[in-house]
Design an enzyme around this catalytic site. Structure first.
Site, PDB file in Angstrom:
ATOM      1  N   ARG A  59       0.824  -1.201   0.000  1.00  0.00           N
ATOM      2  CA  ARG A  59       0.000   0.000   0.000  1.00  0.00           C
ATOM      3  C   ARG A  59       0.870   1.268   0.000  1.00  0.00           C
ATOM      4  O   ARG A  59       0.514   2.278  -0.602  1.00  0.00           O
ATOM      5  CB  ARG A  59      -0.957  -0.033   1.189  1.00  0.00           C
ATOM      6  CG  ARG A  59      -1.828  -1.307   1.127  1.00  0.00           C
ATOM      7  CD  ARG A  59      -3.005  -1.278   2.022  1.00  0.00           C
ATOM      8  NE  ARG A  59      -3.780  -0.093   1.757  1.00  0.00           N
ATOM      9  CZ  ARG A  59      -4.495   0.547   2.674  1.00  0.00           C
ATOM     10  NH1 ARG A  59      -4.508   0.109   3.914  1.00  0.00           N
ATOM     11  NH2 ARG A  59      -5.186   1.602   2.354  1.00  0.00           N
ATOM     12  N   GLN A  91     -10.012   9.431   6.981  1.00  0.00           N
ATOM     13  CA  GLN A  91      -9.738   8.046   7.367  1.00  0.00           C
ATOM     14  C   GLN A  91      -8.630   7.485   6.479  1.00  0.00           C
ATOM     15  O   GLN A  91      -8.149   6.387   6.714  1.00  0.00           O
ATOM     16  CB  GLN A  91     -10.994   7.192   7.182  1.00  0.00           C
ATOM     17  CG  GLN A  91     -12.172   7.619   8.029  1.00  0.00           C
ATOM     18  CD  GLN A  91     -13.455   6.947   7.555  1.00  0.00           C
ATOM     19  OE1 GLN A  91     -13.759   5.830   7.983  1.00  0.00           O
ATOM     20  NE2 GLN A  91     -14.201   7.601   6.685  1.00  0.00           N
ATOM     21  N   ASN A  92      -8.275   8.237   5.441  1.00  0.00           N
ATOM     22  CA  ASN A  92      -7.297   7.725   4.473  1.00  0.00           C
ATOM     23  C   ASN A  92      -5.877   7.854   5.023  1.00  0.00           C
ATOM     24  O   ASN A  92      -5.519   8.866   5.613  1.00  0.00           O
ATOM     25  CB  ASN A  92      -7.415   8.487   3.158  1.00  0.00           C
ATOM     26  CG  ASN A  92      -8.780   8.306   2.517  1.00  0.00           C
ATOM     27  OD1 ASN A  92      -9.507   7.378   2.877  1.00  0.00           O
ATOM     28  ND2 ASN A  92      -9.129   9.172   1.587  1.00  0.00           N
ATOM     29  N   HIS A 109      -6.781   7.786  11.025  1.00  0.00           N
ATOM     30  CA  HIS A 109      -6.316   6.394  10.938  1.00  0.00           C
ATOM     31  C   HIS A 109      -4.822   6.288  10.648  1.00  0.00           C
ATOM     32  O   HIS A 109      -4.337   5.214  10.279  1.00  0.00           O
ATOM     33  CB  HIS A 109      -7.116   5.628   9.869  1.00  0.00           C
ATOM     34  CG  HIS A 109      -8.543   5.353  10.285  1.00  0.00           C
ATOM     35  ND1 HIS A 109      -9.511   4.901   9.408  1.00  0.00           N
ATOM     36  CD2 HIS A 109      -9.157   5.477  11.495  1.00  0.00           C
ATOM     37  CE1 HIS A 109     -10.662   4.749  10.063  1.00  0.00           C
ATOM     38  NE2 HIS A 109     -10.475   5.108  11.318  1.00  0.00           N
ATOM     39  N   CYS A 120       8.951   1.952  21.528  1.00  0.00           N
ATOM     40  CA  CYS A 120       9.148   3.235  22.233  1.00  0.00           C
ATOM     41  C   CYS A 120       8.184   4.327  21.789  1.00  0.00           C
ATOM     42  O   CYS A 120       8.165   5.411  22.373  1.00  0.00           O
ATOM     43  CB  CYS A 120      10.587   3.724  22.066  1.00  0.00           C
ATOM     44  SG  CYS A 120      10.972   4.311  20.402  1.00  0.00           S
ATOM     45  N   GLY A 176     -16.921  10.162   0.181  1.00  0.00           N
ATOM     46  CA  GLY A 176     -16.278   8.903  -0.219  1.00  0.00           C
ATOM     47  C   GLY A 176     -16.060   7.904   0.897  1.00  0.00           C
ATOM     48  O   GLY A 176     -15.052   7.208   0.914  1.00  0.00           O
ATOM     49  N   THR A 177     -17.039   7.819   1.802  1.00  0.00           N
ATOM     50  CA  THR A 177     -16.903   6.797   2.852  1.00  0.00           C
ATOM     51  C   THR A 177     -18.208   6.013   2.978  1.00  0.00           C
ATOM     52  O   THR A 177     -19.295   6.583   2.860  1.00  0.00           O
ATOM     53  CB  THR A 177     -16.469   7.417   4.202  1.00  0.00           C
ATOM     54  OG1 THR A 177     -16.455   6.384   5.199  1.00  0.00           O
ATOM     55  CG2 THR A 177     -17.368   8.551   4.647  1.00  0.00           C
ATOM     56  N   SER A 178     -18.059   4.718   3.231  1.00  0.00           N
ATOM     57  CA  SER A 178     -19.239   3.845   3.271  1.00  0.00           C
ATOM     58  C   SER A 178     -19.946   3.910   4.616  1.00  0.00           C
ATOM     59  O   SER A 178     -21.041   3.373   4.767  1.00  0.00           O
ATOM     60  CB  SER A 178     -18.832   2.399   2.975  1.00  0.00           C
ATOM     61  OG  SER A 178     -17.990   1.920   4.011  1.00  0.00           O
TER      62      SER A 178
HETATM   63  P1  OAD Z   1     -14.980   1.930   2.010  1.00  0.00           P
HETATM   64  O1  OAD Z   1     -14.285   1.116   0.977  1.00  0.00           O
HETATM   65  O2  OAD Z   1     -15.687   1.222   3.088  1.00  0.00           O
HETATM   66  O3  OAD Z   1     -16.043   2.894   1.289  1.00  0.00           O
HETATM   67  C1  OAD Z   1     -15.697   3.667   0.203  1.00  0.00           C
HETATM   68  C2  OAD Z   1     -16.932   4.423  -0.271  1.00  0.00           C
HETATM   69  O4  OAD Z   1     -16.543   5.242  -1.358  1.00  0.00           O
HETATM   70  C3  OAD Z   1     -18.079   3.527  -0.781  1.00  0.00           C
HETATM   71  O5  OAD Z   1     -19.316   3.946  -0.224  1.00  0.00           O
HETATM   72  C4  OAD Z   1     -18.050   3.738  -2.295  1.00  0.00           C
HETATM   73  O6  OAD Z   1     -19.350   3.700  -2.871  1.00  0.00           O
HETATM   74  C5  OAD Z   1     -17.484   5.139  -2.400  1.00  0.00           C
HETATM   75  N1  OAD Z   1     -16.773   5.378  -3.658  1.00  0.00           N
HETATM   76  C6  OAD Z   1     -16.087   4.508  -4.437  1.00  0.00           C
HETATM   77  N2  OAD Z   1     -15.566   5.113  -5.501  1.00  0.00           N
HETATM   78  C7  OAD Z   1     -15.936   6.427  -5.398  1.00  0.00           C
HETATM   79  C8  OAD Z   1     -15.716   7.576  -6.212  1.00  0.00           C
HETATM   80  N3  OAD Z   1     -14.999   7.536  -7.339  1.00  0.00           N
HETATM   81  N4  OAD Z   1     -16.259   8.751  -5.806  1.00  0.00           N
HETATM   82  C9  OAD Z   1     -16.983   8.820  -4.660  1.00  0.00           C
HETATM   83  N5  OAD Z   1     -17.228   7.771  -3.859  1.00  0.00           N
HETATM   84  C10 OAD Z   1     -16.699   6.586  -4.230  1.00  0.00           C
HETATM   85  O7  OAD Z   1     -13.896   2.956   2.587  1.00  0.00           O
HETATM   86  P2  OAD Z   1     -13.958   3.834   3.913  1.00  0.00           P
HETATM   87  O8  OAD Z   1     -15.356   4.216   4.231  1.00  0.00           O
HETATM   88  O9  OAD Z   1     -12.955   4.902   3.784  1.00  0.00           O
HETATM   89  O10 OAD Z   1      -9.841   1.532   8.240  1.00  0.00           O
HETATM   90  O11 OAD Z   1     -13.443   2.781   4.975  1.00  0.00           O
HETATM   91  C11 OAD Z   1     -13.320   3.177   6.299  1.00  0.00           C
HETATM   92  C12 OAD Z   1     -12.210   2.437   6.967  1.00  0.00           C
HETATM   93  O12 OAD Z   1     -12.399   1.031   6.778  1.00  0.00           O
HETATM   94  C13 OAD Z   1     -10.831   2.684   6.396  1.00  0.00           C
HETATM   95  O13 OAD Z   1     -10.223   3.849   6.897  1.00  0.00           O
HETATM   96  C14 OAD Z   1     -10.078   1.464   6.812  1.00  0.00           C
HETATM   97  C15 OAD Z   1     -11.109   0.430   6.449  1.00  0.00           C
HETATM   98  O14 OAD Z   1     -11.056  -0.775   7.098  1.00  0.00           O
HETATM   99  C16 OAD Z   1      -8.838   0.825   8.796  1.00  0.00           C
HETATM  100  O15 OAD Z   1      -8.101   0.108   8.148  1.00  0.00           O
HETATM  101  C17 OAD Z   1      -8.725   1.010  10.273  1.00  0.00           C
END
Ligand code: OAD
Length: 234
Positions: A59, A91-92, A109, A120, A176-178
């Site tokens: 990554r 969260q990115n 995150h 340490c 852009g978060t689910s």
């Molecule tokens: P997700 O993969 O859960 O969600 C991504 C969201 O972005 C989804 O709802 C998609 O529909 C949307 N999406 C995809 N492509 C897009 C685009 N081009 N434009 C707009 N939206 C788009 O990712 P996160 O919600 O960020 O944590 O996930 C949250 C956390 O879960 C992450 O930070 C990570 C993961 O496990 C840890 O690792 C602790």
């Protein structure tokens, strides 16, 4: 459009998707190819550190070679040009917000381009692969160098500052978060409780859709610049 004074933006993997970074929960997303329990928990690192390091090494390599997209740039422009305050909580773990110019930024995150010594607690910028035999140059112990990212079961960074900002904000924008992972998924509820107007900008309705006063669904590179232009011109 109403005039706002204090904006909090929450971003997730969908923001960086069009820069070429995989999301987590979409079809073919990261969690379709890896088990969270094997690569993203403190227990996994204790059991099989090299597998965890390899996952994040891949990554880190991807994150180093992508560029901010039009949505990152628009959010940086919002911060620069908005007359009130703008705090971006992401969260990115990629560096695309800061590379686009965002300054008032909380990586809740963690950051893939930093390493953390589990022995340490020292943090340092890190661009190369991490290996189990690395020695920390602060405490001189081996085996503790890990990515400076928050794993499942660990507390996200700077939560107090985040809740303070939410308590004072009048506009909350989620991009852009689910809405699957807490505490991030609960931030919209905090903003609402503080009386903020809540807006979701996402490809599709998120898990938390009912908490938003307004939702605009589409690709981040399209909907985010349009929404920012509307805010700045109002
Ligand atoms: P997700 O993969 O859960 O969600 C991504 C969201 O972005 C989804 O709802 C998609 O529909 C949307 N999406 C995809 N492509 C897009 C685009 N081009 N434009 C707009 N939206 C788009 O990712 P996160 O919600 O960020 O944590 O996930 C949250 C956390 O879960 C992450 O930070 C990570 C993961 O496990 C840890 O690792 C602790």
């Amino acid at each position: 459009m109403t005039t706002y004074e204090r904006i909090v933006i929450l971003t997730g993997a969908g923001l960086s998707a069009e820069s070429g970074l995989d999301t987590f929960r979409d079809q073919n997303g990261i969690w379709a190819k890896h088990n969270i329990e094997d690569v993203a928990t403190p227990e996994a690192f204790a059991r099989d550190p090299q597998t965890v390091l390899d996952f994040y090494n891949a990554r880190r390599r991807s994150a180093r070679h992508v560029r901010p997209n039009a949505a990152h740039v628009a959010l940086a422009r919002l911060e620069a040009d908005f007359p009130g305050s703008v705090i971006t909580v992401t969260q990115n773990i990629d560096p695309l917000h800061e590379w686009a110019g965002t300054k008032n930024l909380i990586h809740m995150h963690g950051e893939i381009l930093k390493a953390l010594c589990a022995h340490c607690g020292a943090r340092k910028p890190w661009e190369e692969d991490l290996t189990v035999d690395l020695v920390c140059d602060t405490c001189h112990r081996a085996g503790g160098m890990r990515p400076d990212v928050v794993w499942f079961g660990e507390m996200p960074y700077r939560m107090e500052e985040i809740y303070d900002a939410l308590g004072a904000c009048d506009l909350f924008i989620s991009v852009g978060t689910s809405g699957n992972v807490y505490p991030a998924a609960g931030l919209v509820a905090e903003a609402r409780a503080a009386g903020a107007y809540t807006v979701e900008l996402n490809l599709e309705p998120s898990e938390g859709i009912s908490m938003f006063a307004e939702a605009i669904h589409g690709k981040a590179t399209v909907v985010v610049p349009a929404y920012v232009a509307k805010l700045l011109n109002s």
